[in-house]
Design an enzyme around this catalytic site. Structure first.
Site, PDB file in Angstrom:
ATOM      1  N   GLY A 250     -17.783  28.943  21.099  1.00  0.00           N
ATOM      2  CA  GLY A 250     -19.009  29.197  20.341  1.00  0.00           C
ATOM      3  C   GLY A 250     -19.796  30.366  20.902  1.00  0.00           C
ATOM      4  CG  ASP A 251     -21.111  30.043  24.774  1.00  0.00           C
ATOM      5  OD1 ASP A 251     -22.031  29.548  24.098  1.00  0.00           O
ATOM      6  OD2 ASP A 251     -20.602  29.471  25.757  1.00  0.00           O
TER       7      ASP A 251
END
Length: 302
Positions: A250-251
């Protein structure tokens, strides 16, 4: 300039085992130590993609020194507030039949050190990008996100927020430029289970009504959806590949989106595809996404 803030950085000790049994000695067959924390992951991936960023937050002790070393190895700058006592936390990531995480607590952060970080952030100016992501340690006030954004109001900074339910909902009043919940977090915010893309879009629009400008929804193996401030909606399936490591995906999507936005001179569609490809590249690798991995996947989804 791009800045990331990680309030509770860590060293991630990642181990793989054929099987894991509680209460017994377990032998690992793979181990790795990586600088961790959501903002730090964003800075590392940005560096891999050729974009300089400055990582901010709080660091302490021998673990803090290693986090700085790793950031510099990945072409990221650092301007952390150094704490006088304790050490930055160590998180243990166990990958066996299922993934298990044991996250450390982190050092104590005084009001004086908190204000030192605010002073650094208040130097940001128009067209800078600031990524706020991750948890707040229990030695900081619960409204740390709100305190931070209230000081930056009206400065023309692109604010990106990737945080859990309550942290995210409370900062929508500051009209962040981009937020990135996943589909499960989105449903949890409204107390519903989202069954399809139409429902995800419906509830993402509710976040826009509450103040978010652009909403990027990650959906793991199902791809992603982007709603833009001007009413456009983009959808993409996830590229095909074998899931190796979900930590940091996600990052990586956030980092890829920012890189794509900059490289395309503000084209949200290209930024979206870059984000999807970068998130997937990290998921398909032992390490965080690299430029060649991203470009190979990008060819399959654009």
């Amino acid at each position: 300039m791009i800045y990331t803030v990680t309030f509770n950085p860590a060293l991630d000790y990642i181990v793989r085992l054929d099987s894991f049994a509680a209460g017994r000695i377990n032998r690992v067959n793979y181990e790795q130590v990586l600088g961790g924390g959501k903002g730090i992951n964003v800075s590392i991936v940005l560096g891999n993609l050729g974009h300089k960023s400055t990582a901010l937050g709080f660091l302490a002790g021998f673990t803090g020194k290693e986090i700085i070393k790793q950031l510099r190895d990945f072409n990221a700058a650092d301007d952390f507030v150094q704490l006088d006592e304790g050490f930055s936390r160590i998180n243990v990531k166990i990958k066996a039949e299922v993934e298990t995480e044991i996250n450390g607590q982190g050092p104590k952060i005084s009001e004086e050190k908190r204000n030192e970080l605010f002073e650094k952030l208040e130097k940001l100016c128009a067209e800078d990008t600031l990524v706020l992501s991750g948890s707040i340690p229990n030695t900081l006030p619960d409204d740390m996100y709100e305190q931070t954004l209230s000081r930056l109001q009206g400065k023309g900074i692109r604010i990106v927020v990737d945080a859990e339910k309550n942290l995210l909902l409370k900062v929508l009043k500051f009209n962040p430029w981009l937020i990135k919940p996943n589909n499960h977090e989105l449903g949890d915010m409204f107390g519903v289970k989202l069954e399809n893309d139409e429902q995800i879009v419906e509830y993402a629009k509710k976040l826009q009504e509450k103040g978010a400008q652009n909403v990027l929804i990650s959906m793991a193996g199902d791809g992603a959806i982007l709603l833009t401030a001007d009413g456009k909606c983009f959808k993409s399936p996830a590229p095909k590949g074998t899931l190796v490591n979900s930590i940091g995906a996600g990052d990586s999507m956030v980092a890829g989106f920012i890189a794509g936005y900059i490289e395309s001179n503000g084209d949200f569609k290209k930024a979206f595809y870059m984000g999807v490809a970068t998130g997937s590249a990290s998921a398909f690798s032992d390490n965080l996404a690299t430029r060649p991995e991203v470009e190979n996947l990008l060819k399959t989804i654009e």
